[in-house]
Design a protein around this motif. Sequence first.
Motif, PDB file in Angstrom:
ATOM      1  N   ILE A 161       0.837  -1.202   0.000  1.00 40.25           N
ATOM      2  CA  ILE A 161       0.000   0.000   0.000  1.00 40.25           C
ATOM      3  C   ILE A 161       0.871   1.252   0.000  1.00 40.25           C
ATOM      4  N   ALA A 162       1.969   1.206   0.752  1.00 37.46           N
ATOM      5  CA  ALA A 162       2.834   2.380   0.862  1.00 37.46           C
ATOM      6  C   ALA A 162       3.486   2.746  -0.465  1.00 37.46           C
ATOM      7  N   ARG A 163       3.763   1.765  -1.317  1.00 38.77           N
ATOM      8  CA  ARG A 163       4.412   2.075  -2.597  1.00 38.77           C
ATOM      9  C   ARG A 163       3.412   2.305  -3.734  1.00 38.77           C
ATOM     10  N   THR A 164       2.131   2.354  -3.409  1.00 37.68           N
ATOM     11  CA  THR A 164       1.080   2.616  -4.395  1.00 37.68           C
ATOM     12  C   THR A 164       0.596   4.052  -4.250  1.00 37.68           C
ATOM     13  N   ARG A 165       0.468   4.750  -5.363  1.00 38.17           N
ATOM     14  CA  ARG A 165      -0.084   6.114  -5.338  1.00 38.17           C
ATOM     15  C   ARG A 165      -1.608   6.044  -5.399  1.00 38.17           C
ATOM     16  N   PHE A 166      -2.273   6.812  -4.579  1.00 37.51           N
ATOM     17  CA  PHE A 166      -3.726   6.919  -4.582  1.00 37.51           C
ATOM     18  C   PHE A 166      -4.082   8.340  -4.971  1.00 37.51           C
ATOM     19  N   VAL A 167      -4.841   8.491  -6.062  1.00 39.59           N
ATOM     20  CA  VAL A 167      -5.168   9.812  -6.587  1.00 39.59           C
ATOM     21  C   VAL A 167      -6.660   9.883  -6.867  1.00 39.59           C
ATOM     22  N   ALA A 168      -7.163  11.099  -7.007  1.00 35.28           N
ATOM     23  CA  ALA A 168      -8.578  11.303  -7.303  1.00 35.28           C
ATOM     24  C   ALA A 168      -8.846  11.457  -8.788  1.00 35.28           C
ATOM     25  N   SER A 169      -7.816  11.628  -9.581  1.00 34.01           N
ATOM     26  CA  SER A 169      -7.962  11.932 -11.003  1.00 34.01           C
ATOM     27  C   SER A 169      -7.602  10.741 -11.876  1.00 34.01           C
ATOM     28  N   GLY A 170      -8.560  10.290 -12.682  1.00 34.29           N
ATOM     29  CA  GLY A 170      -8.269   9.241 -13.641  1.00 34.29           C
ATOM     30  C   GLY A 170      -7.267   9.691 -14.684  1.00 34.29           C
ATOM     31  N   ALA A 171      -7.355  10.964 -15.078  1.00 36.39           N
ATOM     32  CA  ALA A 171      -6.417  11.499 -16.065  1.00 36.39           C
ATOM     33  C   ALA A 171      -4.987  11.427 -15.548  1.00 36.39           C
ATOM     34  N   GLU A 172      -4.809  11.634 -14.256  1.00 36.66           N
ATOM     35  CA  GLU A 172      -3.472  11.549 -13.662  1.00 36.66           C
ATOM     36  C   GLU A 172      -2.937  10.124 -13.747  1.00 36.66           C
ATOM     37  N   ALA A 173      -3.798   9.144 -13.531  1.00 34.88           N
ATOM     38  CA  ALA A 173      -3.374   7.748 -13.659  1.00 34.88           C
ATOM     39  C   ALA A 173      -2.984   7.433 -15.100  1.00 34.88           C
ATOM     40  N   CYS A 174      -3.771   7.937 -16.069  1.00 36.29           N
ATOM     41  CA  CYS A 174      -3.484   7.676 -17.477  1.00 36.29           C
ATOM     42  C   CYS A 174      -2.122   8.246 -17.883  1.00 36.29           C
ATOM     43  N   ALA A 175      -1.716   9.343 -17.270  1.00 37.40           N
ATOM     44  CA  ALA A 175      -0.470  10.012 -17.641  1.00 37.40           C
ATOM     45  C   ALA A 175       0.737   9.500 -16.869  1.00 37.40           C
ATOM     46  N   ASP A 176       0.525   8.616 -15.903  1.00 40.40           N
ATOM     47  CA  ASP A 176       1.640   8.137 -15.085  1.00 40.40           C
ATOM     48  C   ASP A 176       2.692   7.487 -15.971  1.00 40.40           C
ATOM     49  N   PRO A 177       3.940   7.954 -15.942  1.00 38.18           N
ATOM     50  CA  PRO A 177       4.960   7.427 -16.854  1.00 38.18           C
ATOM     51  C   PRO A 177       5.355   5.984 -16.578  1.00 38.18           C
ATOM     52  N   GLU A 178       5.088   5.487 -15.377  1.00 33.39           N
ATOM     53  CA  GLU A 178       5.458   4.114 -15.051  1.00 33.39           C
ATOM     54  C   GLU A 178       4.466   3.084 -15.594  1.00 33.39           C
ATOM     55  N   VAL A 179       3.233   3.534 -15.851  1.00 35.16           N
ATOM     56  CA  VAL A 179       2.142   2.598 -16.157  1.00 35.16           C
ATOM     57  C   VAL A 179       2.186   2.128 -17.607  1.00 35.16           C
ATOM     58  N   GLU A 180       2.015   0.826 -17.824  1.00 33.42           N
ATOM     59  CA  GLU A 180       1.897   0.234 -19.158  1.00 33.42           C
ATOM     60  C   GLU A 180       0.449   0.024 -19.565  1.00 33.42           C
ATOM     61  N   VAL A 181      -0.367  -0.395 -18.593  1.00 39.31           N
ATOM     62  CA  VAL A 181      -1.753  -0.772 -18.869  1.00 39.31           C
ATOM     63  C   VAL A 181      -2.679  -0.053 -17.899  1.00 39.31           C
ATOM     64  N   ILE A 182      -3.714   0.586 -18.436  1.00 39.48           N
ATOM     65  CA  ILE A 182      -4.767   1.186 -17.614  1.00 39.48           C
ATOM     66  C   ILE A 182      -5.972   0.254 -17.601  1.00 39.48           C
ATOM     67  N   VAL A 183      -6.535   0.041 -16.422  1.00 35.75           N
ATOM     68  CA  VAL A 183      -7.794  -0.682 -16.273  1.00 35.75           C
ATOM     69  C   VAL A 183      -8.868   0.345 -15.942  1.00 35.75           C
TER      70      VAL A 183
END
Length: 442
Positions: free
Chosen positions: A68-90
């Motif tokens: 849990i500590a190494r996971t980012r929790f955000v309110a914005s879906g757009a922010e998740a889509c732009a995360d440079p580490e992410v390969e796949v969005i669910v």
Amino acid sequence: MNLHRLLQQRAASGKPVRVGLIGAGKFGSMFLNQVPTMAGLEVSVIADLDPERARNACWTVGWEAPRIARTRFVASGAEACADPEVEVIVEATGSPPAGIAHARATIAAGKHIVMVNVEADVLAGPLLAGEARAKGTVYSLAYGDQPALTCEIVDWARACGFEVVAAGKGTKYLPAYHSVTPDEVWGHYGLTPEEAKRGGMNPQMFNSFLDGTKSAIEMAAIANATGLAVPVDGLHFPPCGVDDLPQILRGREAGGRLEHDGMVEVVSCLERDGRPVFRDLRWGVYAVVKAPNDYARTCFKEYGLKTDASGWYAAMYKPYHLIGLELGISVLSAALRGEPTGQASGWRGDVVAVAKRALQAGETLDGEGGYTVWGKLVPAERSLAEGALPIGLAHKVPLKHDIAAGAVLLWADVDVPDSAALRVRRDMEQRFASPSAALAAQ
């Protein structure tokens, strides 16, 4: 296949598949439950309108504090889509406008997207899938949900050289369910409102499962992905157990109940008088296939397949679906093989809003599973020619006219405000409408 082996290779290389999850509801939580047991897969960011709810969901499914500590929790879906580490969005929000926005942002960022949000897929999936292919990314239906599982059986059948006569899923259905509201839904599931609330269940969402809307949406997604046809005037929901699939789910010319071979349909686990169907398929998916020749027909018999009386039609089915617990298959297929687990290839089926009761001018529609409308599956050509209002845009829009109970609502009956979702839908209609439908709509 070989997804597990490929994932092991990623784990060994120290380069896990990194995922961003948007929406930490039931489906998302079930996926999160599996993450600690999938070495080589990490969820880097979770977006939810209530980040603390998402964090609590992780605790609920058993995540340990370091994860849990190494996971980012955000309110914005757009922010998740732009995360440079992410390969796949669910995308698991269930909101058609949000799903479309997140899909386009994900594709623009060069990432793969798995659309749990089948409501958004049915509203504009053919366009979104095309945009992903042009960008070299994967746009995929979500494995574990019934549309992707049905697409898998259809693909298996066609790859084996069989004609697919029918495909779909099972559900609990009676005609009276079309008018059920969220106030009445829990009794049909054998739950009290208090029990449902403790389980974190959304009454409007579960009502969309009951009133026929979700079935229509899922069959539209399957038709758009596989090329199977949809009924002219909505699903029939014939009562049918697994042993009777090849007898009932075939064209009328062959003695079945379909308009013709090659269609989607949902079977009910209840007889019309409410009695349970013998060996029902409530939780599963199926495909009915036809033997290409007499030799194959003989093989059907030799290997114990349930067939119709002629022996030409047989059924293959999967009795259960595990929704989010199986979602990792789509994530890994996209990241490791560059393949979707089902994807819209054309616009063949649409889901239109139908009045649950007599509605008056000035009332506001409340979308899937609500108090005012339910979703009916119709051919895309019919939807476009009649100017029918898609269920995915029947949210928080006022009526301009009185509407009779059971009537299909039209674009002309409502004031739909301009939005990105509306523009995407209109673009999809123009690009994917058949010439005959486009001509009729002029």
